[in-house]
Design a protein around this motif. Structure first.
Motif, PDB file in Angstrom:
ATOM      1  N   UNK A   1     -67.439 -29.100  42.367  1.00 15.75           N
ATOM      2  CA  UNK A   1     -65.987 -28.927  42.427  1.00 15.75           C
ATOM      3  C   UNK A   1     -65.364 -29.145  41.059  1.00 15.75           C
ATOM      4  N   UNK A   2     -64.559 -28.170  40.612  1.00 16.82           N
ATOM      5  CA  UNK A   2     -63.739 -28.324  39.415  1.00 16.82           C
ATOM      6  C   UNK A   2     -62.366 -28.793  39.868  1.00 16.82           C
ATOM      7  N   UNK A   3     -61.983 -29.995  39.440  1.00 14.78           N
ATOM      8  CA  UNK A   3     -60.760 -30.637  39.912  1.00 14.78           C
ATOM      9  C   UNK A   3     -59.629 -30.454  38.908  1.00 14.78           C
ATOM     10  N   UNK A   4     -58.414 -30.374  39.427  1.00 17.30           N
ATOM     11  CA  UNK A   4     -57.242 -30.194  38.585  1.00 17.30           C
ATOM     12  C   UNK A   4     -56.303 -31.381  38.725  1.00 17.30           C
ATOM     13  N   UNK A   5     -55.520 -31.614  37.697  1.00 19.36           N
ATOM     14  CA  UNK A   5     -54.545 -32.698  37.702  1.00 19.36           C
ATOM     15  C   UNK A   5     -53.493 -32.421  38.767  1.00 19.36           C
ATOM     16  N   UNK A   6     -53.388 -33.302  39.774  1.00 18.42           N
ATOM     17  CA  UNK A   6     -52.358 -33.168  40.802  1.00 18.42           C
ATOM     18  C   UNK A   6     -52.377 -34.411  41.676  1.00 18.42           C
ATOM     19  N   UNK A   7     -51.306 -34.599  42.440  1.00 18.53           N
ATOM     20  CA  UNK A   7     -51.249 -35.735  43.359  1.00 18.53           C
ATOM     21  C   UNK A   7     -52.161 -35.537  44.563  1.00 18.53           C
ATOM     22  N   UNK A   8     -52.460 -34.288  44.893  1.00 22.86           N
ATOM     23  CA  UNK A   8     -53.258 -33.978  46.077  1.00 22.86           C
ATOM     24  C   UNK A   8     -54.691 -33.615  45.726  1.00 22.86           C
ATOM     25  N   UNK A   9     -55.117 -33.879  44.493  1.00 23.93           N
ATOM     26  CA  UNK A   9     -56.476 -33.596  44.057  1.00 23.93           C
ATOM     27  C   UNK A   9     -56.848 -32.128  44.327  1.00 23.93           C
TER      28      UNK A   9
ATOM     29  N   UNK B   1     -68.269 -13.927  39.318  1.00 20.93           N
ATOM     30  CA  UNK B   1     -67.075 -14.503  38.712  1.00 20.93           C
ATOM     31  C   UNK B   1     -66.142 -15.001  39.814  1.00 20.93           C
ATOM     32  N   UNK B   2     -65.254 -15.902  39.431  1.00 24.70           N
ATOM     33  CA  UNK B   2     -64.219 -16.409  40.335  1.00 24.70           C
ATOM     34  C   UNK B   2     -62.925 -16.464  39.545  1.00 24.70           C
ATOM     35  N   UNK B   3     -61.959 -15.642  39.949  1.00 24.40           N
ATOM     36  CA  UNK B   3     -60.689 -15.589  39.227  1.00 24.40           C
ATOM     37  C   UNK B   3     -59.920 -16.887  39.396  1.00 24.40           C
ATOM     38  N   UNK B   4     -59.258 -17.326  38.314  1.00 28.06           N
ATOM     39  CA  UNK B   4     -58.502 -18.566  38.362  1.00 28.06           C
ATOM     40  C   UNK B   4     -57.359 -18.464  39.369  1.00 28.06           C
ATOM     41  N   UNK B   5     -57.279 -19.449  40.251  1.00 28.94           N
ATOM     42  CA  UNK B   5     -56.139 -19.594  41.153  1.00 28.94           C
ATOM     43  C   UNK B   5     -55.256 -20.752  40.702  1.00 28.94           C
TER      44      UNK B   5
ATOM     45  N   UNK C   1     -55.248 -27.004  33.475  1.00 29.22           N
ATOM     46  CA  UNK C   1     -54.980 -28.170  34.319  1.00 29.22           C
ATOM     47  C   UNK C   1     -56.253 -28.863  34.799  1.00 29.22           C
ATOM     48  N   UNK C   2     -57.407 -28.261  34.522  1.00 28.00           N
ATOM     49  CA  UNK C   2     -58.666 -28.866  34.965  1.00 28.00           C
ATOM     50  C   UNK C   2     -58.950 -30.130  34.163  1.00 28.00           C
ATOM     51  N   UNK C   3     -59.479 -31.154  34.853  1.00 29.21           N
ATOM     52  CA  UNK C   3     -59.770 -32.393  34.131  1.00 29.21           C
ATOM     53  C   UNK C   3     -61.055 -33.086  34.571  1.00 29.21           C
ATOM     54  N   UNK C   4     -61.755 -32.568  35.592  1.00 30.38           N
ATOM     55  CA  UNK C   4     -62.963 -33.255  36.045  1.00 30.38           C
ATOM     56  C   UNK C   4     -63.843 -32.323  36.877  1.00 30.38           C
ATOM     57  N   UNK C   5     -65.116 -32.694  36.948  1.00 27.90           N
ATOM     58  CA  UNK C   5     -66.088 -32.025  37.813  1.00 27.90           C
ATOM     59  C   UNK C   5     -66.728 -33.087  38.687  1.00 27.90           C
TER      60      UNK C   5
END
Length: 337
Positions: free
Chosen positions: A65-73, A141-145, A150-154
């Protein structure tokens, strides 16, 4: 960038099929514990991650999982191999809600994630998408949604062990020597690897023809044949001619287009009849270049003409991928009588 899946049905000829999906395709990894986590700062195009490990002998599934900065992970990319079903789910979760799953891969319908064996998955981030390779074989490939900045962790979860994550940078992919297309028809059928990238000696200029003899896989989704300006998937090449047979949705069509100035142009479409292209059958395609058009012959009759939208002398690479088994590919320099 590599990939054993539905080989029991026919390793060369089967494409992704809906009947392989489980009843509930939203089930995530059977284990929720994080096996490995890796944090990083803001990414730039060309950022690349190599994730390696060992697939457990009892593996049902695992996820990266590539995680993005957000309150809801938020999850920008959920990469979820499911071994019993022989396919890989890609999805994203935004504001607590999962999006539409992707299960078909436009590059490879097979992958080598074997129980008890080591694996490596590579994720290359571009401005528009993730480019994914499995065991050094391009997968899809997987297009960015979610904006990649904003990504910060795996995080890695599920039935794997000895996981390691390495971050690096690539200015192009693939970065390997590219073979040349044969200058005459091969004497025997030989299966070419797909995706295929080959150099066209002295370019694909006027009065040259490219011949392709191949078989459409069973249960196909699409095939792509590109005449392009350089032998890379990244950075994006100029593509003077994009030929794209599509088999989904009940209606089969062949689309033609050009990628230039960072975008696709207006698409041209023609219906495909069963005698033109059909699952499991051989076909021959010839592309001939003259001063005004690319002439596309299918099974020795003129199927379509495509007017040049940019200079043809920039074409130096033939790229073929999708649900196709390549038997013969060659080029010749002569016009049709």
């Amino acid at each position: 960038m590599s990939t054993a899946s539905i080989d029991s049905l026919s390793s060369c000829e089967v494409a992704t099929s809906d009947y392989l999906k489980p009843i509930n395709s939203e089930i995530l990894s059977t284990k929720s514990e994080v096996i490995c986590q890796y944090s990083f700062k803001e990414l730039i195009p060309g950022s690349c991650f190599l994730i390696s490990g060992v697939v457990l002998r009892t593996c049902e599934r695992f996820s990266i999982n590539f995680l993005a900065v957000s309150n809801k992970q938020d999850v920008a990319l959920h990469f979820n191999p499911r071994l019993p079903q022989n396919y890989i789910v890609r999805n994203s979760k935004i504001n607590g809600h999962w999006g539409s799953e992707e299960t078909h891969s436009q590059f490879s319908s097979r992958y080598d994630l074997l129980r008890g064996h080591r694996f490596q998955v590579e994720f290359l981030i571009t401005e528009s998408e993730f480019i994914i390779a499995i065991n050094n074989r391009l997968f899809g490939v997987f297009e960015h949604r979610i904006n990649y900045k904003k990504l910060n962790a795996i995080e890695v979860k599920g039935d794997v062990k000895e996981v390691a994550i390495e971050q690096l940078f690539r200015d192009k992919y693939p970065d390997v020597p590219i073979p040349e297309i044969p200058l005459e028809e091969p004497s025997d059928d030989s299966i070419f690897p797909v995706p295929m990238l080959v150099n066209i000696p002295n370019g694909f200029t006027k009065n040259k023809s490219i011949h392709i003899i191949a078989k459409v896989k069973m249960l196909p989704h699409s095939i792509t044949i590109n005449l392009q300006s350089r032998p890379y998937f990244y950075p994006h090449a100029i593509i003077p001619l994009h030929i794209n047979p599509r088999f989904g949705g009940g209606k089969h069509i062949i689309c033609r287009n050009t990628w230039n100035h960072g975008k696709w142009g207006k698409e041209e479409r023609t219906d495909i009849s069963s005698k033109d292209l059909s699952p499991g059958r051989m076909f021959k395609m010839t592309i001939f270049c003259d001063f005004e058009f690319y002439h596309i012959f299918l099974n020795d009759y003129l199927f379509a003409e495509y007017r040049h939208r940019c200079e043809t002398n920039i074409v130096d690479t033939l790229c073929i991928f999708g649900d196709i088994v390549l038997k013969k590919v060659w080029i010749e320099t002569k016009s049709f009588d």
